[in-house]
Write an enzyme that holds these catalytic residues in place. Structure first.
Site, PDB file in Angstrom:
ATOM      1  N   HIS A  95     -31.648  -0.346  47.619  1.00 49.13           N
ATOM      2  CA  HIS A  95     -32.956  -1.168  46.951  1.00 49.13           C
ATOM      3  C   HIS A  95     -32.554  -2.489  47.081  1.00 49.13           C
ATOM      4  CE1 HIS A  95     -29.872  -0.653  43.849  1.00 49.13           C
ATOM      5  NE2 HIS A  95     -30.683  -1.793  42.893  1.00 49.13           N
ATOM      6  N   HIS A 125     -32.316  -5.098  44.935  1.00 51.06           N
ATOM      7  CA  HIS A 125     -31.766  -5.967  43.955  1.00 51.06           C
ATOM      8  C   HIS A 125     -30.574  -6.665  44.218  1.00 51.06           C
ATOM      9  CE1 HIS A 125     -33.840  -3.467  40.223  1.00 51.06           C
ATOM     10  NE2 HIS A 125     -34.451  -4.612  40.819  1.00 51.06           N
ATOM     11  N   ASP A 173     -27.420  -7.647  43.330  1.00 52.96           N
ATOM     12  CA  ASP A 173     -26.151  -7.155  43.264  1.00 52.96           C
ATOM     13  C   ASP A 173     -25.734  -6.099  44.403  1.00 52.96           C
ATOM     14  OD1 ASP A 173     -27.886  -5.295  41.855  1.00 52.96           O
ATOM     15  OD2 ASP A 173     -26.391  -4.699  40.723  1.00 52.96           O
ATOM     16  N   ASP A 185     -28.950   2.767  42.147  1.00 55.99           N
ATOM     17  CA  ASP A 185     -29.703   2.771  40.796  1.00 55.99           C
ATOM     18  C   ASP A 185     -30.730   3.712  40.624  1.00 55.99           C
ATOM     19  OD1 ASP A 185     -27.744   0.554  40.954  1.00 55.99           O
ATOM     20  OD2 ASP A 185     -29.166  -0.783  40.123  1.00 55.99           O
ATOM     21  N   HIS A 236     -21.163   1.784  39.958  1.00 56.51           N
ATOM     22  CA  HIS A 236     -22.006   1.183  39.389  1.00 56.51           C
ATOM     23  C   HIS A 236     -21.937   0.867  37.784  1.00 56.51           C
ATOM     24  CE1 HIS A 236     -25.853  -1.148  38.432  1.00 56.51           C
ATOM     25  NE2 HIS A 236     -25.853  -1.416  39.729  1.00 56.51           N
TER      26      HIS A 236
END
Lengths: 304, 304
Positions: free
Chosen positions: B61, B63, B65, B212, B270
């Site tokens: 995805h 994001h 990080d 995530d 994570h």
């Protein structure tokens, strides 16, 4: 007192031992991050200094190894609300890349959770607070608008509080004016001059930080007499041809600059894994005995 | 055989011990980097695996990080000419951010020194080579177009070379057709069928990687029966409220998913510095005994 902490001392590509270019300059409550290569936020954590008080980033130039870490660092500062703002000082080229990174990748189409100030620097003083001044000076390198930075604590005379008391100078603006070198007229009509309440002048001190550079002639005056010079040491003189092609100095150039400019101490960073630290130190010491080769997390203090 | 190497196991912000999200999946000559948080290029160096053969990046995805390290990694691959091309597979949102980072920050207004392919993925198989297939499946998370990835070595029957010889099947396309499960007619008129020259079926194996995620119900089918499931373990169930607010699972959710989907092994990454690795492992083991908590540079092998 200045305190310099090397956060990343590699050139172009990180190694297992060395992170990408970044260093902190601390002076009193002021903290400046000079350059911000990828991974800098983690190097700051590893240094033990933490992210608080980090609100000023100075970029020597717009090459990737000096600025890509700004994305993650700013993202984290925004996430942790570690700082209400982040000011980025750089020439227009580096500033433009930093703005794309922060505005279009880190916070695309969104209002950043911290205030971002993009401050273009030009040759001269661009930051002043109390006794501290920070100057930018042009550096020749393949990246446009490259700058070096000179951190200066100005010469000053210490305030002799007991003399202020003895002379009956009230707390407040009168004392500030005297500390700033101006005479004051007290309420009772007496005139107090700086020599009455200030000690002998304490000389200033200066730290010069140069990023990548392709020539030293134009750097002699800007760094002249600095107590500490930090400059790239990417190539040995034996590889002068490669250095020129890549718009870099040699280590001999850096050491001769330090000698000719009469700087107090020389530390080299932006180091290539081609050479051992010992080979770099030896090469520099030939022209500047005592030259040091930085490792990540080394700390150098310049006392008042 | 699949080999997974965890390169960064932190969530959102790196720590001294944990880098930002990234892991490598190796299968035969294929290497996939899944996610590329800031600092990934250095983590790859630290892992000892090196940058060669790295030509495929999959982003779960968009994001920060999970993708900011793509800038430095691609820059270095271009500098070292370690790979002639770099293919980035991701949903449209992450792909758009990756393109801005690479085209406007890393190589602004310049032709990249390596070929960049931005490949949008949709649910289904998006990469196939020999026995290997890689599938994408949708994952619900605050970032649009989030995907999980399933790496599959298909079930196959081993070629029995001595039987090929004994049957007089010549080297060349006939052997390939038989290995692929098709009968062939030899030059002398004999018909050879796969059962003549292939051993008993060897079952396939599968590795599922989820970044995530905010819910697990829709993940049960995509990861069902996987030999290895790697999924986020950001929050303990005690902090389920915070997890929901931040669009994350709890560790209990992840472990229950693993159990219900009947996966072979569960590894969590994570990870938040809020919790000790032991607390995370204990929480997961309650629903899935033997669950493991990844550390940077851990390596997990899924044998054939």
């Amino acid at each position: 007192m200045f305190e310099v902490t090397f956060l990343g001392t590699a050139a172009a590509v990180p190694t297992v031992e060395r992170g990408l270019p970044a260093l902190l300059v601390d002076f009193a409550r002021h903290r400046f991050l000079v350059d911000c290569g990828e991974g800098t936020q983690r190097q700051i954590l590893r240094s033990g200094l933490g992210l608080r008080r980090l609100d000023k980033v100075l970029l020597t130039h717009g090459h990737l190894d000096h600025l890509l870490g700004l994305g993650g660092l700013a993202g984290t500062l925004g996430l942790l609300r570690a700082s209400p703002r982040l000011s980025i000082f750089a020439g227009p080229h580096a500033l433009r890349l930093a703005a794309i990174l922060l505005e279009q990748v880190v916070w695309p189409g969104a209002r950043p959770p911290i205030r971002l100030d993009f401050v273009p620097v030009e040759p001269g003083c661009f930051y002043e607070s109390g006794q501290l001044r920070v100057h930018a000076f042009p550096v020749r390198h393949a990246a446009p608008d490259s700058y070096g930075f000179l951190f200066e604590r100005r010469a000053s005379r210490p305030v002799l509080e007991e003399r202020m008391e003895a002379m009956g100078v009230p707390l407040g603006p009168e004392r500030s004016r005297l500390a700033g070198g101006h005479p004051v007229l007290l309420a009772d009509g007496r005139r107090v001059v700086p020599d009455d309440v200030l000690g002998p002048e304490r000389p200033g001190c200066r730290v010069a930080v140069v990023g990548d550079a392709e020539s030293v002639d134009d750097l002699i005056e800007p760094v002249r007499g600095a107590d500490l010079l930090i400059i790239e040491g990417t190539f040995l003189d034996a590889d002068a041809q490669a250095a020129r092609e890549r718009s870099h100095l040699t280590i001999g150039d850096a050491a001769r600059l330090a000698r000719e400019a009469g700087v107090g101490r020389l530390w080299l960073n932006h180091l290539s894994p081609r050479y051992s630290a010992q080979a770099i130190a030896d090469a520099a010491a030939a022209a500047f005995p005592g030259a040091r080769v930085a490792s990540d997390f080394d700390r150098v203090t310049v006392p008042d």
